[in-house]
Design an enzyme around this catalytic site. Sequence first.
Site, mmCIF file in Angstrom:
data_model
loop_
_atom_site.group_PDB
_atom_site.id
_atom_site.type_symbol
_atom_site.label_atom_id
_atom_site.label_comp_id
_atom_site.label_asym_id
_atom_site.label_seq_id
_atom_site.Cartn_x
_atom_site.Cartn_y
_atom_site.Cartn_z
ATOM 1 N N SER A 8 -8.825 -2.752 8.354
ATOM 2 C CA SER A 8 -8.147 -3.443 7.249
ATOM 3 C C SER A 8 -9.021 -3.458 5.998
ATOM 4 O O SER A 8 -8.548 -3.224 4.884
ATOM 5 C CB SER A 8 -7.804 -4.874 7.661
ATOM 6 O OG SER A 8 -6.930 -4.896 8.754
ATOM 7 N N ARG A 12 -8.335 -1.448 2.254
ATOM 8 C CA ARG A 12 -8.308 -2.184 0.994
ATOM 9 C C ARG A 12 -9.390 -1.681 0.038
ATOM 10 O O ARG A 12 -9.152 -1.480 -1.159
ATOM 11 C CB ARG A 12 -8.484 -3.685 1.275
ATOM 12 C CG ARG A 12 -7.237 -4.344 1.856
ATOM 13 C CD ARG A 12 -7.548 -5.672 2.550
ATOM 14 N NE ARG A 12 -6.346 -6.366 2.974
ATOM 15 C CZ ARG A 12 -5.623 -6.044 4.049
ATOM 16 N NH1 ARG A 12 -5.975 -5.022 4.795
ATOM 17 N NH2 ARG A 12 -4.540 -6.743 4.357
ATOM 18 N N ARG A 105 9.563 2.479 11.815
ATOM 19 C CA ARG A 105 9.097 1.138 11.439
ATOM 20 C C ARG A 105 9.705 0.723 10.091
ATOM 21 O O ARG A 105 9.972 1.562 9.223
ATOM 22 C CB ARG A 105 7.568 1.111 11.392
ATOM 23 C CG ARG A 105 6.949 1.389 12.747
ATOM 24 C CD ARG A 105 5.445 1.455 12.720
ATOM 25 N NE ARG A 105 4.831 0.155 12.448
ATOM 26 C CZ ARG A 105 3.511 -0.048 12.432
ATOM 27 N NH1 ARG A 105 2.679 0.966 12.648
ATOM 28 N NH2 ARG A 105 3.019 -1.255 12.197
ATOM 29 N N SER A 150 6.363 -7.727 7.464
ATOM 30 C CA SER A 150 4.910 -7.587 7.523
ATOM 31 C C SER A 150 4.286 -8.100 6.241
ATOM 32 O O SER A 150 4.803 -7.874 5.143
ATOM 33 C CB SER A 150 4.536 -6.109 7.720
ATOM 34 O OG SER A 150 3.143 -5.926 7.581
ATOM 35 N N GLN A 152 1.767 -6.829 5.069
ATOM 36 C CA GLN A 152 1.245 -5.643 4.405
ATOM 37 C C GLN A 152 2.044 -5.306 3.144
ATOM 38 O O GLN A 152 1.489 -4.763 2.181
ATOM 39 C CB GLN A 152 1.246 -4.455 5.361
ATOM 40 C CG GLN A 152 0.276 -4.603 6.523
ATOM 41 C CD GLN A 152 0.527 -3.606 7.628
ATOM 42 O OE1 GLN A 152 1.431 -2.781 7.543
ATOM 43 N NE2 GLN A 152 -0.274 -3.680 8.674
ATOM 44 N N ASP A 292 -2.875 -8.403 16.103
ATOM 45 C CA ASP A 292 -3.548 -7.313 16.812
ATOM 46 C C ASP A 292 -4.365 -7.858 17.973
ATOM 47 O O ASP A 292 -4.389 -7.288 19.068
ATOM 48 C CB ASP A 292 -4.448 -6.528 15.860
ATOM 49 C CG ASP A 292 -3.679 -5.482 15.072
ATOM 50 O OD1 ASP A 292 -2.448 -5.408 15.239
ATOM 51 O OD2 ASP A 292 -4.304 -4.754 14.283
ATOM 52 N N LYS A 391 -6.896 6.477 16.299
ATOM 53 C CA LYS A 391 -6.259 5.784 15.174
ATOM 54 C C LYS A 391 -7.191 4.751 14.558
ATOM 55 O O LYS A 391 -7.148 4.518 13.346
ATOM 56 C CB LYS A 391 -4.970 5.109 15.649
ATOM 57 C CG LYS A 391 -4.109 4.549 14.530
ATOM 58 C CD LYS A 391 -2.797 4.042 15.086
ATOM 59 C CE LYS A 391 -1.788 3.808 13.971
ATOM 60 N NZ LYS A 391 -2.161 2.727 13.076
#
Length: 407
Positions: A8, A12, A105, A150, A152, A292, A391
Amino acid sequence: MTVPGSKSGTNRALLLAALAEGTSVVTGALRSDDCDRLVVALQTLGVRCLQVEHGWEVHGVGGCFPRGGTVDLGDGGTPARFMLAASTLCAEPVTVDGSPRLRARPMGDGIRILESLGARFEWLGEEGHLPVRCIRGITGGEVEVGEVASSQFLSAALLVAPWTSHGVTLRCSEAPTSAPYLRMTMRALAEVGVDAQEHSGSFAVQPKALTLTDQVVPPDASTAAYWWLLGALVPGASMTVPSFAHSLDQPDAALLSVFESMGAKVRPSGADITLTGGSLSGIEVNCEDFPDGAVALGAACAFAETPSRLTGLHTLRVKECDRVHALATEIERFGGQVVEHTDALDITPAPRSGPDLEVAAWNDHRMAMAFGSLGLVRSGVWVRDPGCVAKSHPAFWDDVEILRAQA
């Protein structure tokens, strides 16, 4: 165990460095499929990104990407949602796309927010899903935001806000999903000198031209969760993660206190954090603020001494896989009993021994890491599709072998 940089935090930092003026270095950046695809996407839009020791040297574009094109983010949900916002600061049209799973998604909430801020998109396939093309840029302003799939989407709009004409204010009429990740975004902006304020459910970021100094990405709490999982499950064993004190503001660091409540002991020593395992009791806990980490916690509950109930899992349905169903399926494969609800799991623990078994990773790095960790506690566990850990932590299985050698 040394933990790689925060996924994360890396995403950013890379986006902010790309949009700023001048050259900066993102040190400690995670090298993984998600983050590397974000770098390639930024390069496609005209950002010069050079690999250096321990990170990336990024030559910023000053708020406007010089090129357009098509960017493919693979399975990366966070990079894709960030690139939707980044595409609104391009001199040319940009198409954002991804894998079949990423196309499934939801993206509609993010597009609606960006269009309310002046951007325009056109769907190239099923409405609400990738692929989508940005055809007009963002100007900024105020938007009232209800429930979204989300956080996000909100983070993405806020991250590009300094380079809009009017800044961005998001007024949330509902409590944001995974709010700690949204606050991580606000901290990232504030740390580079942006006026970023949260007040009574509103998140406001003012326009500002930025010239960044170097950014340092702390260890990833989401990856550390699987080492905490392993440490917690082995009574008397200790697991130390160096420099983890710098990561305590990440949402999944909340797992440390949850494992303490279950019976583990947590001890800081300088910046290092050590967790010592014990006889874990089951727990009832709302996981909404650390989605998560809920995967690692679910795996821990599979080997706890008493039943557990995990709630607040609704966002896990639309991750790399349906993690609620996947957890239920694989815990039952171990011999546990699970009652699956829309946003909750009731888990009756499995035995820690039994015949060899094969578990599915569901093409999901977190699932592979969770059950790979359990394979160090219960012998005879085989994980199908182990390569999906690329990933977020390509070296995960190498670390597992290091731990196996120490056992």
